[in-house]
Design an enzyme around this catalytic site. Structure first.
Site, mmCIF file in Angstrom:
data_model
loop_
_atom_site.group_PDB
_atom_site.id
_atom_site.type_symbol
_atom_site.label_atom_id
_atom_site.label_comp_id
_atom_site.label_asym_id
_atom_site.label_seq_id
_atom_site.Cartn_x
_atom_site.Cartn_y
_atom_site.Cartn_z
ATOM 1 N N GLY A 196 0.483 -1.127 0.363
ATOM 2 C CA GLY A 196 -0.005 -0.201 -0.142
ATOM 3 C C GLY A 196 1.523 1.218 0.341
ATOM 4 O O GLY A 196 0.195 2.935 1.017
ATOM 5 N N CYS A 241 0.059 1.088 -9.102
ATOM 6 C CA CYS A 241 0.518 0.472 -7.836
ATOM 7 C C CYS A 241 -1.261 -0.480 -7.891
ATOM 8 O O CYS A 241 -2.333 0.397 -8.080
ATOM 9 C CB CYS A 241 1.023 0.695 -6.745
ATOM 10 S SG CYS A 241 0.486 0.070 -5.064
ATOM 11 N N LYS A 266 5.837 3.616 -15.460
ATOM 12 C CA LYS A 266 6.159 2.264 -14.871
ATOM 13 C C LYS A 266 4.673 1.569 -15.362
ATOM 14 O O LYS A 266 3.989 2.301 -14.888
ATOM 15 C CB LYS A 266 6.210 2.032 -13.317
ATOM 16 C CG LYS A 266 6.039 0.843 -13.071
ATOM 17 C CD LYS A 266 6.970 0.421 -11.762
ATOM 18 C CE LYS A 266 7.138 -1.268 -11.145
ATOM 19 N NZ LYS A 266 7.733 -1.732 -10.359
ATOM 20 N N ASN A 321 4.375 -4.290 -13.369
ATOM 21 C CA ASN A 321 4.644 -4.139 -12.202
ATOM 22 C C ASN A 321 3.223 -5.071 -12.389
ATOM 23 O O ASN A 321 4.031 -6.163 -12.905
ATOM 24 C CB ASN A 321 3.218 -2.581 -11.900
ATOM 25 C CG ASN A 321 3.748 -2.101 -10.511
ATOM 26 O OD1 ASN A 321 3.537 -3.713 -9.513
ATOM 27 N ND2 ASN A 321 3.751 -1.199 -10.317
ATOM 28 N N GLY A 332 10.469 -8.218 -13.333
ATOM 29 C CA GLY A 332 9.204 -9.540 -13.436
ATOM 30 C C GLY A 332 10.160 -11.218 -13.391
ATOM 31 O O GLY A 332 10.443 -11.672 -15.042
HETATM 32 C C1 SIN Z 1 3.101 -0.919 -2.977
HETATM 33 O O1 SIN Z 1 3.543 -0.370 -2.242
HETATM 34 O O2 SIN Z 1 1.991 -1.861 -3.052
HETATM 35 C C2 SIN Z 1 3.712 -1.786 -4.218
HETATM 36 C C3 SIN Z 1 4.456 -1.294 -5.172
HETATM 37 C C4 SIN Z 1 3.801 -1.606 -6.316
HETATM 38 O O3 SIN Z 1 2.670 -2.457 -6.766
HETATM 39 O O4 SIN Z 1 3.931 -0.499 -7.224
#
Ligand code: SIN
Length: 320
Positions: free
Chosen positions: A70, A137, A172, A199, A250
């Protein structure tokens, strides 16, 4: 042999840390000589501190890992005061008459385009080498994933960031889309200097005895070797169409993995989840990549995109 470029950014080699798996890099300094890697990519930095999601936030899966962090971080002011100087120190440790040392790339996250713009301007003032814009994210409510599921929003975000940035900016992208090429084109049209793909893939884990999801936020992002074929396919598809350089990410855990991404069209490759089990991995990969290139009498620049010179288009695919 190992040198590569990401737009105007020249790198000593193509092995980079993946955002989120290494903090600012400082945490990993006792495991290997991080002054040797191509670039250090920070965990996502947001304007304000974020506490992150409720636990559990990490879950190991077959050949991978789910995370639902998060975007926990202490916010930009803390990062600039405490973490950025350490990244710059690591970068300086690798500089010599023959090496540039690791480039400092800051990954930024925002709830709005204004957030991205404010963060980009701030980090440019702080003299970082490049920015990676986290449009993807999957673990937050406020719409980060949305940006990279819509080509126009991706384009708008990148255009706005590019207006204030005086360093290369990479977008990204999320794999959680039907057509990553359309999103990549949006990023390119918005002026992105490069594309980071991919991601995490959205997934979940279940405890059937408790009859509950395992992660505190129910869903999370899957990373690790399990997603490598998806990442390779997306890098390959993007490289067929966009002109900007691609940062492949990845499931990388071996030198062969790095070179497969380069063949598919990546100019640089980020290493993430595998560093949880081998924190010195990036430096080992560097040495192995160099040896394999020497044995094959080739270079990163020669190998990049080789697949596009030899492989047929996918069955049913088009050049878009
Ligand atoms: C995260 O902090 O939840 C992961 C970050 C991401 O997937 O961009």
């Amino acid at each position: 042999m190992l040198q590569t470029t990401l737009g105007s950014l020249e790198l000593d080699n193509p092995v980079l840390s993946a955002s989120g798996t290494f903090g600012s890099g400082w945490e990993g300094r006792e495991f290997s000589d991080l002054g040797r890697v191509g670039a250090l990519v920070s965990k996502t930095v947001t304007l304000l501190p974020r506490p992150g999601n409720p636990p559990p936030r990490i879950w190991e899966t077959a050949s991978g890992m789910l995370n639902s962090i998060g975007l926990e971080n202490k916010g930009v002011d803390y990062f600039v005061a405490n973490s950025l100087p350490k990244m710059k120190q690591l970068a300086a440790s690798g500089r010599s008459s023959t090496a540039r040392g690791p480039r400092v790339i800051i990954n930024i996250g925002g709830e709005s385009i204004d957030d991205f713009v404010t963060l980009a301007a701030r980090f440019c003032d702080e003299g970082v080498d490049a920015l990676e814009v986290n449009l993807s994210c999957p673990n937050v409510q406020e719409g980060k994933l949305l940006f990279s599921t819509d080509p126009r929003m991706t384009e708008q975000a990148m255009r706005a960031v590019k207006k204030v940035a005086n360093v290369p900016v990479f977008a990204k992208l999320s794999p959680n889309v039907t057509d990553i090429v359309a999103i990549g084109k949006g990023a390119e049209q918005g002026g992105a200097d490069g594309i980071t793909a991919i991601n995490t893939l959205i997934g979940m884990a279940v405890d059937w005895r408790k009859q509950k999801p395992i992660l505190g936020r129910v869903i999370g992002g899957l990373s690790g070797p399990a997603i490598k074929p998806v990442a390779l396919r997306m890098v390959y598809e993007l490289a067929r169409v966009v002109r900007v350089p691609i940062l492949g990410v990845g499931g990388v855990q071996s030198a062969d993995d790095v070179l497969e991404f380069v063949c598919a069209g990546a100019s640089a490759v980020q290493v993430g989840t595998a560093m949880f089990t081998e924190p010195a991995l990036m430096v080992r990969l560097l040495d192995e990549v160099r040896d394999k290139l020497a044995a094959a009498k080739t270079t990163i620049r020669e190998l990049r995109g080789a697949l596009h010179r030899s492989a047929p288009a996918p069955v049913g695919g088009s050049a878009r």
